[in-house]
Design a protein around this motif. Sequence first.
Motif, PDB file in Angstrom:
ATOM      1  N   MET A   1       6.153 -53.631   9.057  1.00 57.12           N
ATOM      2  CA  MET A   1       6.353 -53.022  10.696  1.00 57.12           C
ATOM      3  C   MET A   1       7.287 -53.102  11.703  1.00 57.12           C
ATOM      4  O   MET A   1       8.253 -54.392  11.350  1.00 57.12           O
ATOM      5  CB  MET A   1       5.130 -53.525  11.604  1.00 57.12           C
ATOM      6  CG  MET A   1       4.549 -52.299  12.704  1.00 57.12           C
ATOM      7  SD  MET A   1       4.174 -52.590  14.490  1.00 57.12           S
ATOM      8  CE  MET A   1       2.658 -52.139  13.104  1.00 57.12           C
ATOM      9  N   SER A   2       8.576 -52.593  12.301  1.00 54.78           N
ATOM     10  CA  SER A   2       9.830 -52.536  12.591  1.00 54.78           C
ATOM     11  C   SER A   2       9.841 -53.181  14.359  1.00 54.78           C
ATOM     12  O   SER A   2       8.346 -53.000  14.182  1.00 54.78           O
ATOM     13  CB  SER A   2      10.915 -51.352  12.383  1.00 54.78           C
ATOM     14  OG  SER A   2      10.128 -50.703  13.620  1.00 54.78           O
ATOM     15  N   ASP A   3      10.442 -54.145  14.557  1.00 58.06           N
ATOM     16  CA  ASP A   3      10.529 -54.141  15.699  1.00 58.06           C
ATOM     17  C   ASP A   3      10.309 -53.804  17.241  1.00 58.06           C
ATOM     18  O   ASP A   3      10.131 -54.349  17.751  1.00 58.06           O
ATOM     19  CB  ASP A   3      12.300 -54.999  15.807  1.00 58.06           C
ATOM     20  CG  ASP A   3      11.634 -56.556  15.178  1.00 58.06           C
ATOM     21  OD1 ASP A   3      10.189 -57.305  14.081  1.00 58.06           O
ATOM     22  OD2 ASP A   3      12.680 -57.074  15.300  1.00 58.06           O
ATOM     23  N   SER A   4      11.113 -51.998  15.904  1.00 51.97           N
ATOM     24  CA  SER A   4      10.955 -51.102  17.496  1.00 51.97           C
ATOM     25  C   SER A   4       9.541 -50.789  17.518  1.00 51.97           C
ATOM     26  O   SER A   4       9.423 -49.707  18.480  1.00 51.97           O
ATOM     27  CB  SER A   4      12.225 -50.237  17.149  1.00 51.97           C
ATOM     28  OG  SER A   4      11.824 -49.279  15.731  1.00 51.97           O
ATOM     29  N   ALA A   5       8.406 -50.616  16.786  1.00 47.74           N
ATOM     30  CA  ALA A   5       6.933 -50.141  16.433  1.00 47.74           C
ATOM     31  C   ALA A   5       6.299 -51.051  17.544  1.00 47.74           C
ATOM     32  O   ALA A   5       6.570 -51.806  18.312  1.00 47.74           O
ATOM     33  CB  ALA A   5       6.658 -50.310  15.032  1.00 47.74           C
ATOM     34  N   SER A   6       5.640 -49.675  18.422  1.00 52.00           N
ATOM     35  CA  SER A   6       5.102 -50.112  19.611  1.00 52.00           C
ATOM     36  C   SER A   6       4.105 -51.202  19.305  1.00 52.00           C
ATOM     37  O   SER A   6       3.405 -51.375  18.215  1.00 52.00           O
ATOM     38  CB  SER A   6       4.324 -49.010  20.277  1.00 52.00           C
ATOM     39  OG  SER A   6       3.003 -49.168  21.295  1.00 52.00           O
ATOM     40  N   PRO A   7       4.087 -52.668  20.215  1.00 53.50           N
ATOM     41  CA  PRO A   7       3.315 -53.715  20.248  1.00 53.50           C
ATOM     42  C   PRO A   7       1.579 -53.713  20.599  1.00 53.50           C
ATOM     43  O   PRO A   7       1.032 -53.627  19.792  1.00 53.50           O
ATOM     44  CB  PRO A   7       3.508 -54.568  20.997  1.00 53.50           C
ATOM     45  CG  PRO A   7       4.299 -53.891  21.970  1.00 53.50           C
ATOM     46  CD  PRO A   7       4.805 -52.651  21.483  1.00 53.50           C
ATOM     47  N   TYR A   8       1.153 -52.114  20.717  1.00 56.55           N
ATOM     48  CA  TYR A   8       0.383 -52.243  21.514  1.00 56.55           C
ATOM     49  C   TYR A   8      -0.380 -50.773  20.793  1.00 56.55           C
ATOM     50  O   TYR A   8      -1.912 -51.698  20.607  1.00 56.55           O
ATOM     51  CB  TYR A   8       0.216 -51.864  22.589  1.00 56.55           C
ATOM     52  CG  TYR A   8       0.688 -52.856  23.702  1.00 56.55           C
ATOM     53  CD1 TYR A   8       0.834 -53.869  24.467  1.00 56.55           C
ATOM     54  CD2 TYR A   8       2.261 -52.871  24.153  1.00 56.55           C
ATOM     55  CE1 TYR A   8       0.594 -54.921  24.222  1.00 56.55           C
ATOM     56  CE2 TYR A   8       2.551 -53.757  25.561  1.00 56.55           C
ATOM     57  CZ  TYR A   8       1.997 -54.659  25.447  1.00 56.55           C
ATOM     58  OH  TYR A   8       3.198 -55.745  26.156  1.00 56.55           O
ATOM     59  N   PHE A   9      -0.135 -49.633  20.088  1.00 58.98           N
ATOM     60  CA  PHE A   9      -0.258 -48.668  19.634  1.00 58.98           C
ATOM     61  C   PHE A   9      -0.584 -49.289  18.168  1.00 58.98           C
ATOM     62  O   PHE A   9       0.679 -48.018  17.849  1.00 58.98           O
ATOM     63  CB  PHE A   9      -0.049 -47.547  20.335  1.00 58.98           C
ATOM     64  CG  PHE A   9       0.038 -47.641  21.586  1.00 58.98           C
ATOM     65  CD1 PHE A   9      -0.949 -47.847  22.656  1.00 58.98           C
ATOM     66  CD2 PHE A   9      -0.028 -45.712  22.010  1.00 58.98           C
ATOM     67  CE1 PHE A   9      -1.336 -47.224  24.159  1.00 58.98           C
ATOM     68  CE2 PHE A   9      -0.445 -45.525  23.494  1.00 58.98           C
ATOM     69  CZ  PHE A   9      -0.731 -46.371  24.095  1.00 58.98           C
ATOM     70  N   LYS A  10      -1.336 -49.328  17.014  1.00 61.40           N
ATOM     71  CA  LYS A  10      -0.838 -49.227  15.875  1.00 61.40           C
ATOM     72  C   LYS A  10      -0.866 -47.753  15.183  1.00 61.40           C
ATOM     73  O   LYS A  10       0.059 -48.341  14.166  1.00 61.40           O
ATOM     74  CB  LYS A  10      -2.510 -49.834  15.512  1.00 61.40           C
ATOM     75  CG  LYS A  10      -3.202 -51.135  16.298  1.00 61.40           C
ATOM     76  CD  LYS A  10      -1.652 -52.200  16.603  1.00 61.40           C
ATOM     77  CE  LYS A  10      -1.470 -53.649  17.370  1.00 61.40           C
ATOM     78  NZ  LYS A  10      -0.881 -54.325  17.306  1.00 61.40           N
TER      79      LYS A  10
END
Length: 141
Positions: A1-10
């Motif tokens: 998963m990239s750093d730009s992915a939401s840390p909350y919404f999987k």
Amino acid sequence: MSDSASPYFKKIEHIGIAVRSLEEAIPRYERLMGSRVYKREVVESEGVETAFLQCGPNKIELLESRRADGPIALFLEKRGEGMHHIAYAVEDIRSEMQRLNQEGFQLLNNEPKAGADGKWVCFLHPRGASGVLTELCQDRD
Ligand code: ZN
């Protein structure tokens, strides 16, 4: 998963689509997607009957109203058939509800509710998400 992915919404767990009749919508969607509905479920608390199709890691949730004054009936009256909500998978629904509340989003329920397909769910008011009714869901294990 990239750093730009939401840390909350999987991921997008499912997209909810309001339909007038599951009897008509199910064969249409089965033809469209080339797959079968894998589950039908009544959710009495919401006054709806649902039908689910799988699409990769995501699902399509067809929603038919079971009550004349239910949320889906009111939606159909106002806007007709169409996309009703987007549901995001979260790991800890209570901490997400707390975070979003602190961020100023309006939660439509104060406690997680038992939703369809084995989930705990909470809805956010569409005004906080550019007009899109937003659902959080967590597996009910
Ligand atoms: Zn949903």
